[in-house]
Write a protein that holds these residues in place. Structure first.
Motif, PDB file in Angstrom:
ATOM      1  N   VAL A  72       0.840  -1.197   0.000  1.00 50.18           N
ATOM      2  CA  VAL A  72       0.000   0.000   0.000  1.00 50.18           C
ATOM      3  C   VAL A  72       0.880   1.252   0.000  1.00 50.18           C
ATOM      4  O   VAL A  72       0.688   2.157  -0.806  1.00 50.18           O
ATOM      5  N   ALA A  73       1.848   1.294   0.906  1.00 56.15           N
ATOM      6  CA  ALA A  73       2.740   2.454   1.012  1.00 56.15           C
ATOM      7  C   ALA A  73       3.898   2.390   0.018  1.00 56.15           C
ATOM      8  O   ALA A  73       4.605   3.374  -0.166  1.00 56.15           O
ATOM      9  N   GLN A  74       4.101   1.227  -0.586  1.00 52.30           N
ATOM     10  CA  GLN A  74       5.216   0.986  -1.501  1.00 52.30           C
ATOM     11  C   GLN A  74       6.552   1.348  -0.848  1.00 52.30           C
ATOM     12  O   GLN A  74       7.392   2.039  -1.428  1.00 52.30           O
ATOM     13  N   GLN A  75       6.711   0.849   0.399  1.00 54.63           N
ATOM     14  CA  GLN A  75       7.935   1.063   1.156  1.00 54.63           C
ATOM     15  C   GLN A  75       8.317  -0.216   1.866  1.00 54.63           C
ATOM     16  O   GLN A  75       7.456  -1.031   2.199  1.00 54.63           O
ATOM     17  N   CYS A  76       9.618  -0.363   2.122  1.00 57.90           N
ATOM     18  CA  CYS A  76      10.131  -1.506   2.868  1.00 57.90           C
ATOM     19  C   CYS A  76      11.028  -1.009   3.990  1.00 57.90           C
ATOM     20  O   CYS A  76      11.682   0.026   3.854  1.00 57.90           O
ATOM     21  N   ILE A  77      11.048  -1.770   5.083  1.00 59.86           N
ATOM     22  CA  ILE A  77      11.957  -1.492   6.186  1.00 59.86           C
ATOM     23  C   ILE A  77      12.757  -2.762   6.462  1.00 59.86           C
ATOM     24  O   ILE A  77      12.257  -3.871   6.229  1.00 59.86           O
ATOM     25  N   PRO A  78      13.986  -2.620   6.968  1.00 56.64           N
ATOM     26  CA  PRO A  78      14.759  -3.820   7.297  1.00 56.64           C
ATOM     27  C   PRO A  78      14.082  -4.607   8.416  1.00 56.64           C
ATOM     28  O   PRO A  78      13.547  -4.020   9.364  1.00 56.64           O
ATOM     29  N   GLY A  79      14.086  -5.922   8.297  1.00 57.71           N
ATOM     30  CA  GLY A  79      13.544  -6.780   9.336  1.00 57.71           C
ATOM     31  C   GLY A  79      14.591  -7.077  10.388  1.00 57.71           C
ATOM     32  O   GLY A  79      15.792  -7.015  10.129  1.00 57.71           O
ATOM     33  N   VAL A  80      14.127  -7.378  11.592  1.00 58.32           N
ATOM     34  CA  VAL A  80      15.026  -7.741  12.688  1.00 58.32           C
ATOM     35  C   VAL A  80      15.257  -9.248  12.624  1.00 58.32           C
ATOM     36  O   VAL A  80      14.303 -10.032  12.577  1.00 58.32           O
ATOM     37  N   LEU A  81      16.523  -9.641  12.606  1.00 62.14           N
ATOM     38  CA  LEU A  81      16.877 -11.045  12.482  1.00 62.14           C
ATOM     39  C   LEU A  81      17.679 -11.505  13.691  1.00 62.14           C
ATOM     40  O   LEU A  81      18.648 -10.841  14.071  1.00 62.14           O
ATOM     41  N   PRO A  82      17.319 -12.650  14.288  1.00 57.12           N
ATOM     42  CA  PRO A  82      18.094 -13.169  15.403  1.00 57.12           C
ATOM     43  C   PRO A  82      19.425 -13.789  14.968  1.00 57.12           C
ATOM     44  O   PRO A  82      20.329 -13.959  15.770  1.00 57.12           O
ATOM     45  N   GLN A  83      19.536 -14.127  13.700  1.00 52.74           N
ATOM     46  CA  GLN A  83      20.767 -14.713  13.161  1.00 52.74           C
ATOM     47  C   GLN A  83      20.917 -14.212  11.733  1.00 52.74           C
ATOM     48  O   GLN A  83      19.933 -14.151  10.986  1.00 52.74           O
TER      49      GLN A  83
END
Length: 71
Positions: A14-25
């Motif tokens: 909808v916003a046509q945006q991405c954010i980095p995801g938080v990864l445990p590894q």
């Protein structure tokens, strides 16, 4: 030995945006380990989101396993 680094972005169509995801590894010994972990973790992230947010933002996840340039 080549290592692989996992990158993940959580996106809103909808916003046509991405954010980095938080990864445990983030670092893996094989491409397969990286990819399987990424898809498994992505499923958990999406399942933890509310139905309302998923519908409102039309959330998707983009994954990429890259060879670690430092090895």
């Amino acid at each position: 030995m080549t290592k692989f680094v996992l990158f993940m972005w959580i996106c809103s169509s909808v916003a046509q945006q991405c954010i980095p995801g938080v990864l445990p590894q983030t670092v893996f010994d094989t491409y397969k380990e990286c990819a399987v972990f990424g898809y498994d973790h992505s499923s958990k992230v999406l399942n933890n989101m509310s139905v309302e947010d998923m519908e409102k933002y039309r959330t998707s996840i983009i994954l990429q396993c890259r060879e670690d340039a430092t090895t």
